[in-house]
Design an enzyme around this catalytic site. Structure first.
Site, short mmCIF file in Angstrom:
data_model
loop_
_atom_site.label_atom_id
_atom_site.label_comp_id
_atom_site.label_asym_id
_atom_site.label_seq_id
_atom_site.Cartn_x
_atom_site.Cartn_y
_atom_site.Cartn_z
N LYS A 5 42.35 49.36 21.11
CA LYS A 5 41.39 49.31 20.51
C LYS A 5 40.47 48.44 20.80
O LYS A 5 40.76 47.47 20.66
CB LYS A 5 41.64 49.91 19.81
CG LYS A 5 42.45 51.41 18.92
CD LYS A 5 42.85 51.65 18.01
CE LYS A 5 40.63 52.48 17.50
NZ LYS A 5 40.81 52.51 15.69
N GLU A 14 39.48 46.58 14.44
CA GLU A 14 39.63 47.86 14.81
C GLU A 14 41.07 47.69 14.96
O GLU A 14 42.21 48.63 15.03
CB GLU A 14 39.03 48.34 15.72
CG GLU A 14 37.69 48.97 15.39
CD GLU A 14 38.00 50.30 14.63
OE1 GLU A 14 38.22 51.04 14.79
OE2 GLU A 14 36.66 50.04 13.78
N GLU A 37 47.27 49.01 16.76
CA GLU A 37 46.49 49.87 18.67
C GLU A 37 45.71 48.52 19.61
O GLU A 37 44.83 48.65 18.48
CB GLU A 37 45.50 50.38 18.67
CG GLU A 37 46.46 51.89 17.52
CD GLU A 37 45.67 52.52 17.75
OE1 GLU A 37 46.10 54.10 18.26
OE2 GLU A 37 45.27 53.31 16.05
N GLU A 89 42.23 59.91 7.07
CA GLU A 89 42.36 59.02 7.75
C GLU A 89 41.61 58.19 6.02
O GLU A 89 40.75 58.60 5.80
CB GLU A 89 41.31 58.74 8.25
CG GLU A 89 42.18 59.20 10.40
CD GLU A 89 41.39 58.02 11.32
OE1 GLU A 89 40.63 57.39 10.39
OE2 GLU A 89 41.99 58.89 12.45
#
Length: 520
Positions: free
Chosen positions: A385, A391, A382, A328
C-alpha cells in the site's frame, strides 16, 4: 472545552481487483471542512459540558437493583467465558490483498476458525479466498470494484454475470453482503456517484432472479466525509451536495433491508488533535466524557460519538429503520517516525477495548443494548500500500499467522484482553484489590468514577441507600468503582492503571457491610 470531532479515513485498501482507489493522496495536515468542501477528511468541533456526571445523578442501575457481589462477579465471568468459546457474528475483519507476503487462503481460513471473528470483508471477490472459507460458517462480504460500477450500472447482463461468477459459483461459501464500490460518494472521480445506485439495483435484481435477494444484501461503503454537519453528533446531517442521491440510496436500503456501511476512524482524530484527553477518549480509556449539547448525552468514547452521528443523520432523513454496519475501523501499530499515534500499545488498547465494548452489548447511546456489526481493519498488513508508514501497519496478524499483538480474539482465551491504557502499568504487588493512589486528585477520581459507572458496571452499592454509599466522598466511591472494574475485567495490571491514578494493594479495603470483591 472544545472537542475536535474528526471524521476521516485512511488510504483505501483494496484487493488486486481494484487498485484505482489508491490514486488519492493522504492529506498531510488537519483541515476543517464545510459541506461544500469535498475532501477525504472531514472535521468539526462541538462544545462539551461536564454534565450528567455520577455524583448527584441517577446511574444505569438504581440502588434498589443491588445484587449480591459474588453472584454478579460469577455471572460476569461466565458470560465472558462463553463469549470466547465460539465465533461472534458482530466481530468482523477486513482482508486486504495489497501485499506480496500473505499466507495461503487455506491457512488464513484455519486461523480465522481459531478466533472469535465471525465475518470477513474483502474488497474484491478473490476465488481462492471464497473457496477456502467454504463450510466454515464465516460470513463473507465481497466487493465489486469502483471500476466495475459503470458496467454494472449500464448493463443488467453484466450484473447477472458478475453474480453468477462471484456468488452462485460458491454455494458452500456463506456470502452475506455485496458492496458495490468503496467510498464512491467522496471519491475524486465524482462521475461514479450517479452510477452507484443503478449498479446496486442491477446487482440486487440479479440476486432476486437467483432467489438470493433475501439472503445476500447489497450495499456500498462510505467514508465519514459523507456527513456535512455533525456539530454535535445529535445534529449530524449528510452533505447537502449529494442529498438527493443519498436519499435515493437510503430508500434502496430501506426497501431491501440492507445496511448503511461506514468507516469511522478515531485513529485519525487523535492524529489531528494529539492531546492526552483525546487519546483517552479515542482508546475507550477512563476520561471525563464529552456531552452532546443538543441532547445532553455524555459520550465516553469517540467510536460511539462517530457512529451516533451517522445514526442522527439517518434519522434526520427519516430512515430510522436502516441498520448501520461499521465497514472499517482500526488503529495502526506502527508508522513513520514523524507520525503521531501509531504504536503497539495504542493499537492494542483501541482494538482490545473496542472488542470488549462490542462484547458487552451496551451499544451506543442512540442504539443501546446491541452490538453493531464491526469489521476491524485489518487482518494482515498490506506491504504494497502507498502512503505513510501507518498504512502498512494495521494488521492484527503477521504473515506467519502469529499475532501482531493480542486483543483477545483467540477462542482459547479464558478472559478478555482489556488494555485500558497504553501507559506503563503499575507494578504487580502480589495484591488483590485496586485502589486510588494517595496523590490522585478528586477531578481524576471523578473521571474514573464516571467512566466505570458509564460503562454499565453495577454502581448500585455506591448510590444513595447502597451499602457502600457512606462515606459519601469521591475518593470512597471511586475506590469501589475502580476495584469493581479491575476484578471483572481480567485482574491484569493494566486493569488497575486508570491513567496512572490507581495501584494494587494487599490490604482489604472492605469496611462494615461494604465488601470489596477480590482477594489475593
Amino acid at each position: 472545552m472544545f472537542f475536535i470531532f474528526f471524521i476521516g479515513h485512511h488510504l483505501p485498501t483494496g484487493g488486486r481487483e481494484d487498485k484505482s482507489n489508491h490514486s488519492r493522496t493522504h492529506p498531510s495536515k488537519f483541515q476543517i471542512c464545510t459541506p461544500s468542501n469535498n475532501k477525504s477528511f472531514h472535521t468539526t468541533t462541538f462544545p462539551y459540558q461536564h454534565t450528567h456526571s455520577y455524583r448527584g445523578k441517577s446511574m444505569a442501575l438504581p440502588a434498589s437493583s443491588v445484587h449480591p457481589i459474588m453472584f454478579f462477579i460469577l455471572c460476569s465471568f461466565l458470560l465472558q467465558f462463553c463469549s470466547f468459546s465460539s465465533s461472534q457474528s458482530f466481530i468482523g475483519v477486513n482482508y486486504g490483498l495489497l501485499a506480496d507476503n500473505l499466507p495461503a487462503p487455506e491457512a488464513t481460513a484455519k486461523l480465522l476458525q481459531s478466533t472469535s471473528i465471525g465475518k470477513v470483508r474483502m474488497y474484491g471477490a478473490d476465488p481462492a479466498i471464497i473457496r477456502a472459507l467454504a463450510n466454515t460458517g464465516i460470513g463473507i462480504v465481497i466487493g465489486a470494484a469502483n471500476g466495475d460500477i459503470p458496467a454494472l450500472a449500464s448493463d443488467p447482463n453484466f450484473a447477472t454475470q458478475w453474480v453468477n461468477s462471484n456468488v452462485l459459483a460458491y454455494p458452500n461459501s456463506k456470502i452475506i453482503v455485496i458492496t458495490v464500490g468503496n467510498e464512491v460518494m467522496t471519491a475524486v472521480d465524482q462521475s461514479l456517484v450517479p452510477l452507484c445506485l443503478p449498479a446496486m439495483q442491477n446487482v440486487q435484481n440479479a440476486l432476486n432472479a437467483a432467489s438470493l435477494g433475501g439472503k445476500i444484501k447489497v450495499s456500498t461503503v462510505h467514508s465519514m466525509a459523507v456527513l456535512g454537519a455533525s456539530d454535535p453528533p445529535s445534529s449530524a446531517v449528510f452533505n447537502s451536495g449529494f442529498s438527493d442521491t443519498m436519499r435515493s440510496l437510503l430508500k434502496f436500503h430501506s426497501a431491501n433491508g440492507s445496511p448503511f456501511m461506514i468507516n469511522p476512524y478515531p485513529f485519525f482524530a487523535y492524529q489531528s488533535d494529539p492531546r492526552p484527553e483525546t487519546l483517552a477518549f479515542s482508546l475507550f480509556q477512563p476520561n471525563s466524557g464529552r456531552v452532546d449539547s443538543g441532547n445532553g448525552i455524555k459520550y465516553m468514547n469517540m467510536f460511539d460519538a462517530q457512529v451516533d452521528a451517522v445514526r442522527s443523520a439517518l434519522n434526520a432523513m427519516g430512515f430510522k429503520d436502516i441498520e448501520i454496519v461499521v465497514a472499517e475501523t482500526g488503529w495502526a501499530y506502527k508508522g513513520d517516525p514523524n507520525e503521531i499515534g501509531p504504536s503497539v500499545d495504542n493499537a492494542k488498547a483501541y482494538n482490545g477495548n473496542l472488542i470488549n465494548h462490542l462484547r458487552s452489548k451496551v451499544g451506543t447511546p442512540l442504539m443501546p443494548g446491541k452490538s453493531i456489526d464491526t469489521y476491524i481493519f485489518a487482518l494482515y498488513d498490506e506491504d504494497l500500500k502507498p502512503g505513510p508508514g501507518s498504512e502498512r501497519g494495521f494488521g492484527l496478524f503477521k504473515p506467519d499467522l502469529s499475532m501482531a499483538y493480542d486483543v483477545g480474539l483467540s477462542k482459547s482465551s479464558q478472559t478478555p484482553a482489556s488494555p485500558t491504557t497504553p501507559a506503563t502499568p503499575s507494578p504487580v504487588q502480589a495484591a488483590g484489590w485496586c485502589v486510588p493512589k494517595s496523590e490522585a486528585s478528586d477531578a481524576q477520581l471523578q473521571s474514573n468514577l464516571d467512566y466505570v459507572c458509564g460503562q454499565g458496571f453495577d454502581c448500585g452499592p455506591i448510590q444513595p441507600g447502597g451499602v457502600c454509599f457512606e462515606p459519601n466522598t469521591i475518593a470512597s466511591h471511586a475506590a469501589y468503582a475502580m476495584n469493581l472494574l479491575y476484578q471483572t475485567s481480567g485482574r491484569n495490571p493494566w486493569n488497575c492503571d486508570f491513567v496512572q491514578t490507581a495501584t494494587l494493594t494487599s490490604n482489604n479495603p472492605s469496611y462494615n457491610s461494604c465488601i470489596y470483591p477480590g482477594g489475593i
